[in-house]
Design a protein around this motif. Structure first.
Motif, PDB file in Angstrom:
ATOM      1  N   TRP A  25     -20.527   4.117  38.831  1.00  0.00           N
ATOM      2  CA  TRP A  25     -21.958   3.968  39.481  1.00  0.00           C
ATOM      3  C   TRP A  25     -22.808   3.696  38.140  1.00  0.00           C
ATOM      4  CZ3 TRP A  25     -23.186   2.251  43.831  1.00  0.00           C
ATOM      5  CH2 TRP A  25     -22.138   2.479  44.764  1.00  0.00           C
ATOM      6  N   ALA A  26     -22.588   4.303  36.982  1.00  0.00           N
ATOM      7  CA  ALA A  26     -23.422   4.087  35.904  1.00  0.00           C
ATOM      8  C   ALA A  26     -23.306   2.668  35.563  1.00  0.00           C
ATOM      9  CB  ALA A  26     -23.144   4.997  34.718  1.00  0.00           C
ATOM     10  N   LEU A  27     -22.239   2.114  35.565  1.00  0.00           N
ATOM     11  CA  LEU A  27     -21.947   0.703  35.219  1.00  0.00           C
ATOM     12  C   LEU A  27     -22.544  -0.237  36.221  1.00  0.00           C
ATOM     13  CD1 LEU A  27     -18.286   0.250  34.183  1.00  0.00           C
ATOM     14  CD2 LEU A  27     -20.220  -0.360  32.832  1.00  0.00           C
ATOM     15  N   ARG A  28     -22.561   0.053  37.514  1.00  0.00           N
ATOM     16  CA  ARG A  28     -23.096  -0.743  38.523  1.00  0.00           C
ATOM     17  C   ARG A  28     -24.625  -0.717  38.213  1.00  0.00           C
ATOM     18  NH1 ARG A  28     -19.000   1.652  42.649  1.00  0.00           N
ATOM     19  NH2 ARG A  28     -17.225   0.458  41.923  1.00  0.00           N
ATOM     20  N   CYS A  29     -25.223   0.661  38.240  1.00  0.00           N
ATOM     21  CA  CYS A  29     -26.626   0.879  37.939  1.00  0.00           C
ATOM     22  C   CYS A  29     -27.135  -0.371  37.039  1.00  0.00           C
ATOM     23  CB  CYS A  29     -26.907   2.020  37.966  1.00  0.00           C
ATOM     24  SG  CYS A  29     -26.660   3.063  39.475  1.00  0.00           S
ATOM     25  N   ALA A 368     -18.882  -9.127  37.761  1.00  0.00           N
ATOM     26  CA  ALA A 368     -18.428  -9.085  36.630  1.00  0.00           C
ATOM     27  C   ALA A 368     -18.153  -7.690  36.014  1.00  0.00           C
ATOM     28  CB  ALA A 368     -19.370  -9.622  35.415  1.00  0.00           C
ATOM     29  N   VAL A 369     -19.049  -6.506  36.749  1.00  0.00           N
ATOM     30  CA  VAL A 369     -18.951  -5.325  36.147  1.00  0.00           C
ATOM     31  C   VAL A 369     -17.776  -4.401  36.997  1.00  0.00           C
ATOM     32  CG1 VAL A 369     -20.131  -3.375  37.345  1.00  0.00           C
ATOM     33  CG2 VAL A 369     -20.735  -3.901  35.310  1.00  0.00           C
ATOM     34  N   PHE A 371     -14.815  -5.461  37.139  1.00  0.00           N
ATOM     35  CA  PHE A 371     -13.863  -5.755  36.271  1.00  0.00           C
ATOM     36  C   PHE A 371     -13.806  -4.465  35.493  1.00  0.00           C
ATOM     37  CE2 PHE A 371     -12.294  -6.881  32.110  1.00  0.00           C
ATOM     38  CZ  PHE A 371     -11.286  -7.144  32.231  1.00  0.00           C
ATOM     39  N   PHE A 372     -14.781  -4.130  34.911  1.00  0.00           N
ATOM     40  CA  PHE A 372     -14.928  -2.784  33.754  1.00  0.00           C
ATOM     41  C   PHE A 372     -14.763  -1.729  34.381  1.00  0.00           C
ATOM     42  CE2 PHE A 372     -17.140  -6.407  31.731  1.00  0.00           C
ATOM     43  CZ  PHE A 372     -16.313  -6.553  30.507  1.00  0.00           C
ATOM     44  N   VAL A 373     -14.957  -1.656  35.874  1.00  0.00           N
ATOM     45  CA  VAL A 373     -14.953  -0.571  36.721  1.00  0.00           C
ATOM     46  C   VAL A 373     -13.278  -0.350  36.722  1.00  0.00           C
ATOM     47  CG1 VAL A 373     -15.086   0.501  38.654  1.00  0.00           C
ATOM     48  CG2 VAL A 373     -16.875  -0.568  37.627  1.00  0.00           C
ATOM     49  N   ASN A 374     -12.683  -1.404  37.131  1.00  0.00           N
ATOM     50  CA  ASN A 374     -11.028  -1.428  37.283  1.00  0.00           C
ATOM     51  C   ASN A 374     -10.056  -1.514  36.353  1.00  0.00           C
ATOM     52  OD1 ASN A 374     -11.614  -0.744  40.111  1.00  0.00           O
ATOM     53  ND2 ASN A 374     -12.094  -2.984  40.413  1.00  0.00           N
TER      54      ASN A 374
ATOM     55  N   GLY B  80     -17.346 -24.424  36.598  1.00  0.00           N
ATOM     56  CA  GLY B  80     -15.814 -24.078  36.829  1.00  0.00           C
ATOM     57  C   GLY B  80     -15.127 -23.268  35.864  1.00  0.00           C
ATOM     58  N   LEU B  81     -15.900 -23.238  34.479  1.00  0.00           N
ATOM     59  CA  LEU B  81     -15.438 -22.340  33.504  1.00  0.00           C
ATOM     60  C   LEU B  81     -15.953 -20.964  33.842  1.00  0.00           C
ATOM     61  CD1 LEU B  81     -14.310 -21.984  30.768  1.00  0.00           C
ATOM     62  CD2 LEU B  81     -16.284 -22.212  29.850  1.00  0.00           C
ATOM     63  N   LEU B  82     -17.211 -20.852  34.341  1.00  0.00           N
ATOM     64  CA  LEU B  82     -17.387 -19.345  34.955  1.00  0.00           C
ATOM     65  C   LEU B  82     -16.785 -18.751  36.077  1.00  0.00           C
ATOM     66  CD1 LEU B  82     -20.169 -17.595  34.409  1.00  0.00           C
ATOM     67  CD2 LEU B  82     -20.884 -18.603  36.529  1.00  0.00           C
ATOM     68  N   TYR B  83     -16.236 -19.915  37.152  1.00  0.00           N
ATOM     69  CA  TYR B  83     -15.430 -19.376  37.952  1.00  0.00           C
ATOM     70  C   TYR B  83     -14.074 -18.767  37.367  1.00  0.00           C
ATOM     71  CZ  TYR B  83     -12.196 -19.743  41.949  1.00  0.00           C
ATOM     72  OH  TYR B  83     -11.379 -19.203  42.844  1.00  0.00           O
ATOM     73  N   GLY B  84     -13.442 -19.678  36.478  1.00  0.00           N
ATOM     74  CA  GLY B  84     -12.248 -19.475  35.816  1.00  0.00           C
ATOM     75  C   GLY B  84     -12.420 -18.048  35.035  1.00  0.00           C
ATOM     76  N   ILE B  85     -13.397 -17.780  34.354  1.00  0.00           N
ATOM     77  CA  ILE B  85     -13.732 -16.449  33.800  1.00  0.00           C
ATOM     78  C   ILE B  85     -13.445 -15.455  34.580  1.00  0.00           C
ATOM     79  CG2 ILE B  85     -15.076 -15.116  32.214  1.00  0.00           C
ATOM     80  CD1 ILE B  85     -16.061 -17.746  30.948  1.00  0.00           C
ATOM     81  N   PHE B  86     -14.327 -15.592  35.654  1.00  0.00           N
ATOM     82  CA  PHE B  86     -14.426 -14.418  36.669  1.00  0.00           C
ATOM     83  C   PHE B  86     -13.103 -14.348  37.592  1.00  0.00           C
ATOM     84  CE2 PHE B  86     -18.519 -12.648  37.382  1.00  0.00           C
ATOM     85  CZ  PHE B  86     -19.411 -13.593  36.495  1.00  0.00           C
TER      86      PHE B  86
END
Lengths: 443, 319
Positions: A25-29, A368-369, A371-374, B80-86
């Motif tokens: 939750w810290a990461l999400r906030c 994106a965050v 990812f760092f949670v999991n 597309g690159l952004l999609y790829g990174i994600f």
């Protein structure tokens, strides 16, 4: 000890076995705050460029600052009581959409047809209002429009479920297509009815048989309060249904492991169809609320207006947890309304598209965050340090053992035996060390 | 008259063809990119900026078209690159990422369009895109049908043919198919799965981006209209319709374009149409695609199925 020829990547990933809720939750906030700041910075740059353009065209511009930005942002979100009620109302609607698709996602049924299912619900309500308003009593019009809305929504949700259950048809693509078929059907209804009333648009504003405002005339939330209450009730029901009912458990088993579901005797097909009926009911209610209560009109652009897709995002970001969904949908609406408030004061800014850009930035950061949670990054240097540490201990142990043996063997006159005995020892001790590194790499 | 409709449809089909060829490349690598509509919007923005800059810098037809395409590909490729990174590196859910990109991209196009103005802003650079590459063409049916288009239409067909040959005949194409079918096996066979996925995500997005530009600068002659994302969804539908084969996609895009233009541009000239009938006819492309989807799942033949690993993130360490 370590074969230096092996290419060790800079870092590698491991899946976290347990997620630390506080850290998550810290990461999400953090992501939320960063996204607000990022939106501010991007907006300042765009406004600056836009102002330069306006000046070059000979128009007067006001100076703009980050303080002004946040002022506009908060005024847009919380400016007046009516605005605040509007904020909560929009939160409730998005929450309802997210709740509707949640059971499907929990089952790994990728229903991105929320848009179409809600629109069909709205169509059901519109049909009832169009043909019954004024002719039947208000109460019966409202009841029939609810029933029709739910029926239309359920039909639209159950069609992909039937094909998925029967032939394993790809539901993502099928629900996507059904969105557009729904849009065309609504267009057909509008244009065949609107020709008659000469306006080209459907408008039920204050028609008898629509949901009237509630409460005294000076109450700012009189058009909103009913829907907020309805959604609050539905949220509670769904939260209980997902967590404590047998149905909810079956849904998560089907989602987690279809084979487990099969062998413990859960009828997967029935679960899929049942869940999509539930989704259709909620989408139908949502469509009814939008058409009969919120906008009192039906069109293909703004009645649903992408909420079906945003609901999917909210549901996923909240980890399919109804309580978190309240929070996430509130944040999304906060950004939408705040951005619309910012756009209002800028020459040439389109409020809808500007707020969807800002919401997009928010979603990107939150996704994106996750990812760092999991996942956990393990850097090369960390591993090397651990290995060295480990090997150090082994070496130490080995030397001690060798010394002890050496003193024992000293009594033996044959020196060659000592070498032969020691050699396998080295191999034996070395191999667990290299196994350890491999195991770490595999993790 | 029929020739006119057909040639209009061929011109329009290029938009779908770019989008579906791009999406096919991405889906072959096992990624269902629902961000294609947004990526096409990005391509439209980039293409307009590139072509406009080149035009204002006084470059001729070639320069304008070249920079238009280059910028469309760069902008769309970046998404597309952004999609790829994600989805590849960060292993996010593909549907969620794609939908975010669509929201974001459509927002960017509309936002940018509201600032630069909409009607005929890029009319002058777009002249280079709309005039036939064969110069003056005659009025006979052959020249109208085959020679009367701007460069983007021919480029779309060339790209689709090249891609379909690469898929079928080349080692790269077969490896890509392997990545989409079973990434773990492909990885074990020594194919660099991550590289294939990234290249196909970026390349596919870049190709789809040209489609967005093609709509603004070619079909609508430089006016910004905000239906690029709608066309993008049709392009996603076309991938299924063409059974993941760009060769069939050429024909499919023509059918889609024909059906799309039919209610508004063609039928009104012959029969009296009202908005209701045209709305019903507009259902056809979507309904046919839904039907194709159901039929291929019903027959369940291996050749016509979506890539097996479509939508499944690949994590080497997973078991």
């Amino acid at each position: 000890m370590i074969n230096n020829k092996i290419h060790e990547p800079l870092f590698h990933l491991t899946k976290r076995t347990s997620v630390n809720a506080k850290r998550a939750w810290a990461l999400r906030c953090g992501a939320f705050i960063v996204s607000i700041l990022l939106c501010a910075i991007i907006t300042l740059i765009i406004v600056e460029l836009n102002n330069q353009r306006l000046v070059s065209e000979g128009k007067a511009v006001d100076p703009y600052s980050i303080g002004q930005y946040f002022d506009d942002f908060f005024t847009g979100a919380f400016g007046t009581p009516k605005v605040v009620w509007g904020l909560f109302h929009e939160t409730a609607i998005l929450l309802l959409v997210a709740l509707a698709v949640t059971p499907c996602f929990k089952m790994k049924f990728w229903n991105i047809g929320g848009e179409g299912q809600i629109l069909m619900g709205g169509l059901g309500a519109a049909v009832a209002i169009q043909f019954m308003s004024g002719k039947a009593s208000n109460a019966s019009t409202i009841i029939v429009s609810i029933i029709l809305a739910i029926a239309f929504g359920v039909v639209w949700a159950v069609i992909p479920a039937l094909f998925k259950a029967k032939w394993n048809t790809n539901e993502t693509l099928l629900t996507l297509m059904m969105n557009y078929i729904a849009i065309c059907l609504v267009d057909f209804f509008i244009s065949s009815v609107a020709v008659r009333n000469q306006t080209g648009k459907l408008n039920f504003l204050n028609w008898p048989g629509t949901v009237p405002p509630i409460g005294p005339a000076d109450f700012a939330g009189r058009t909103y309060i009913l829907k907020i209450v309805i959604v609050a009730v539905i949220t509670t029901i769904i939260a209980i249904y997902m967590k404590y009912s047998k149905h909810g458990y079956e849904i998560s088993v089907v989602g987690e492991s279809p084979n487990t579901a099969k062998y413990v005797g859960i009828n997967t097909k029935a679960v899929i169809i049942r869940t999509l009926v539930l989704c259709g009911v909620m989408c139908g209610i949502c469509g009814f609320l939008l058409v009969s209560a919120t906008s009192q009109t039906l069109n293909t652009e703004s009645t649903v207006g992408g909420r079906g897709f945003v609901g999917v995002l909210i549901s996923w970001l909240a980890q399919f947890n109804p309580i978190f969904m309240v929070l996430v949908s509130f944040l999304v609406v906060f950004i939408q309304k705040g951005s619309a408030g910012v756009a209002l004061w800028q020459d040439g800014f389109n409020a809808t598209s500007y707020s969807s850009v800002m919401t997009g930035i928010f979603f990107f950061l939150i996704i994106a965050v996750e990812f760092f949670v999991n996942y956990k990054l393990i850097f090369r240097s960390d591993i090397q340090a651990k290995i060295d540490n480990f090997n150090g201990k082994i070496k130490f142990a080995f030397t001690k053992k060798k010394n002890a043996e050496g003193s024992a063997i000293l009594q033996d006159t044959n020196g060659e035996e000592q070498v032969e005995e020691a050699q396998p020892q080295i191999v034996e001790i070395e191999s667990p060390a290299s196994d350890e590194t491999e195991a770490k790499e595999e993790e | 008259m029929f020739i006119k409709l057909l040639s209009d449809a061929i011109g329009f089909s290029a938009i779908f063809l770019y989008g579906s060829t791009g999406e096919t490349i991405i889906e072959k690598s096992g990624h269902l990119n629902l961000g294609i509509p947004g990526i096409m919007c990005f391509g439209a923005v980039g293409g307009c900026i590139g072509a406009d800059m080149a035009y204002k810098a006084g470059m001729g037809a070639f320069g304008t078209v070249f920079f238009g395409i280059l910028f469309a590909m760069l902008f769309a490729g970046a998404m597309g690159l952004l999609y790829g990174i994600f989805t590849i590196s960060l292993r996010c859910n593909q549907n969620v990422t794609g939908l975010t990109i669509t929201t974001f991209g459509a927002g960017i196009l509309n936002f940018w369009g509201a600032i630069v103005g909409s009607i005929g802003v890029f009319a002058k650079p777009s002249l280079y895109f709309t005039t036939s590459i064969f110069g003056e063409v005659g009025n006979d049916w052959f020249s109208q049908l085959f020679l009367s288009y701007g460069p983007l239409v021919y480029l779309a067909i060339i790209i689709a043919i090249v891609v379909s040959i690469v898929f079928k005949k080349s080692r790269t194409g077969l490896s890509l198919t392997a990545v989409g079918e079973n990434p773990a096996a492909a990885d074990a066979a020594g194919i660099n799965v991550i590289k294939y996925k990234y290249v196909s995500c970026v390349l596919g997005a870049a190709i789809a981006g040209i489609g967005g530009m093609c709509y603004v600068l070619d079909y609508s002659a430089g006016s910004l209209e905000y239906i690029v994302d709608q066309l993008g969804w049709l392009a996603v539908a076309l991938v299924i319709f063409s059974l993941w084969r760009p060769g069939i996609g050429i024909l499919g895009s023509l059918i889609f374009a024909f059906l799309y233009l039919l209610p508004d541009q063609f039928l009104p000239k012959y029969v009296s149409m009202n908005a209701a009938t045209s709305a019903i006819i507009k259902i056809i492309p979507y309904a046919v695609t839904a039907l194709v989807l159901i039929i291929i799942s019903f027959f369940n033949k291996r050749e016509t199925q979506p890539p097996t690993a479509l939508g499944v993130p690949y994590f080497r360490e997973d078991r």
